[in-house]
Write a protein that holds these residues in place. Sequence first.
Motif, PDB file in Angstrom:
ATOM      1  N   GLY A  25      56.053  45.431  18.478  1.00  0.00           N
ATOM      2  CA  GLY A  25      55.140  44.981  17.430  1.00  0.00           C
ATOM      3  C   GLY A  25      55.447  45.531  16.050  1.00  0.00           C
ATOM      4  O   GLY A  25      54.787  45.167  15.077  1.00  0.00           O
ATOM      5  N   SER A  26      56.455  46.405  15.949  1.00  0.00           N
ATOM      6  CA  SER A  26      56.805  46.982  14.654  1.00  0.00           C
ATOM      7  C   SER A  26      58.031  46.286  14.072  1.00  0.00           C
ATOM      8  O   SER A  26      58.894  45.800  14.816  1.00  0.00           O
ATOM      9  N   GLN A  27      58.104  46.213  12.740  1.00  0.00           N
ATOM     10  CA  GLN A  27      59.276  45.642  12.066  1.00  0.00           C
ATOM     11  C   GLN A  27      60.213  46.740  11.562  1.00  0.00           C
ATOM     12  O   GLN A  27      61.263  46.461  10.997  1.00  0.00           O
ATOM     13  N   LYS A  28      59.840  47.974  11.807  1.00  0.00           N
ATOM     14  CA  LYS A  28      60.580  49.102  11.245  1.00  0.00           C
ATOM     15  C   LYS A  28      61.219  49.937  12.353  1.00  0.00           C
ATOM     16  O   LYS A  28      60.591  50.272  13.338  1.00  0.00           O
ATOM     17  N   GLU A  29      62.503  50.246  12.165  1.00  0.00           N
ATOM     18  CA  GLU A  29      63.191  51.112  13.113  1.00  0.00           C
ATOM     19  C   GLU A  29      62.907  52.577  12.805  1.00  0.00           C
ATOM     20  O   GLU A  29      62.796  52.970  11.642  1.00  0.00           O
ATOM     21  N   ILE A  30      62.800  53.371  13.846  1.00  0.00           N
ATOM     22  CA  ILE A  30      62.530  54.804  13.705  1.00  0.00           C
ATOM     23  C   ILE A  30      63.749  55.569  14.216  1.00  0.00           C
ATOM     24  O   ILE A  30      64.147  55.397  15.376  1.00  0.00           O
TER      25      ILE A  30
END
Length: 453
Positions: free
Chosen positions: A263-268
């Motif tokens: 559900g996230s568009q950002k890589e961690i």
Amino acid sequence: MKNILVVDDEPDIRELLEITLSRMNLDSHAAANVREAKSLLDNQSFDLCLTDMKLPDGTGIELVEHIQARFPHIPVAVITAFGSMETAIKALKAGAFDFVSKPIDLNMLRGLVDTALKVSSTPIDVTSNGASKQSQKLLGESEAMLELRQKIDKLARSQAPVYLRGESGVGKELVATQIHQQGPRASASFVPVNCGAIPTELMESEFFGHVKGSFTGAVNDKEGLFQAANGGTLFLDEIAELPIHMQVKLLRAIQEKAIKPVGSQKEIPVDIRLLSATHKDLAAEVETGSFRQDLYYRINVIELNIPPLRERITDLPILASFMLNRISANNGNSFSLSEEAIEKLQAYTFPGNIRELENILERAATLCDGSEINANDLDLPNNVSATKTDTANPDESSISLSVDQLEDYLIQKERKAIVAALEQTRWNKTAAAKLLGITFRQLRYRLQKLELE
């Protein structure tokens, strides 16, 4: 101050690295090629080497091999071009501590340097046989175990992915724990995961986490296993059980050193040491298409074979003594093995390995008369095929069947003996325990474990 050797033919990269290291309160010396690097190594003392892969007069791998041969205490981190994963794997196989890709992520670089310096500043406290005292926690003095401990000592000082290969019950998680505890990440988390125990529909969320509202039931943000292991070690047991779609996502996470929660568009970004294991033959799984070849090569940078108990049977008295001490402490009694019992155990092939030995001893301690376990108390199965199996070409169905038969056989024998004693004493537990030759506390423990309460 710690002294770092920087090797790169590009002046801008050398300057960037030197500035970054200086801000970390580290001293550095730079070389533009392999020849200059070797000269500096001969004349100065270094705690870490950062080298580019492509150099005018050689390669970073050549420098890794040179340092491994002459200065093995110096960790070497290789700087690779973007997307050059095959090159990075070659460097790790040659003995590189770790790698970082261009364009260089300075936060990732700082983390790598910190971890590498922990390795260079931590001497190995060795015993007379050359293995570290920490690895002595793995019991046994057989040649196979001495060799295994020495390999663990070496692998603990690297960040290369390790694939632990061995049959069920040999102690793969214990070996993984030792690699973690002897390495520079020992103060961080060790996160073991049984890949076969996670429902398929929950795998992505379990591994990578999810954000609130990403699916029905996601009422809060949740960290995944990669984030839980950040800075430490992630141990993926039974990795062959992962479905293909998760193998693809796992490969990307390993290569990019980053994960994307559901559900996230950002890589961690995540910083983990990866260890994996399975009792299956992964090469055969690749041949049948059940396991991705690219993921296989990525996790199998270094393969560590863990010997089955039958190949280190001389260690059995040591292992049995340790297990019986633990059983004695739990049951409030003191147990030992007779010489005949030891001989009988050493003649057995142990298809279930260490786990099976522990089960046999626990049942024998429960049912034996007195504190000495005799050969007849062992009740070893004679109707179960205990065939020696080469894990390079295992017949998986026969292995799992024989181990399942074995455990079921022993459980049923124990259950039958306890029920017979209880029926004979009209379910008077105190009298039944006396009839079985065990303490009341031991009987209660066995009743609970066998669900006979």
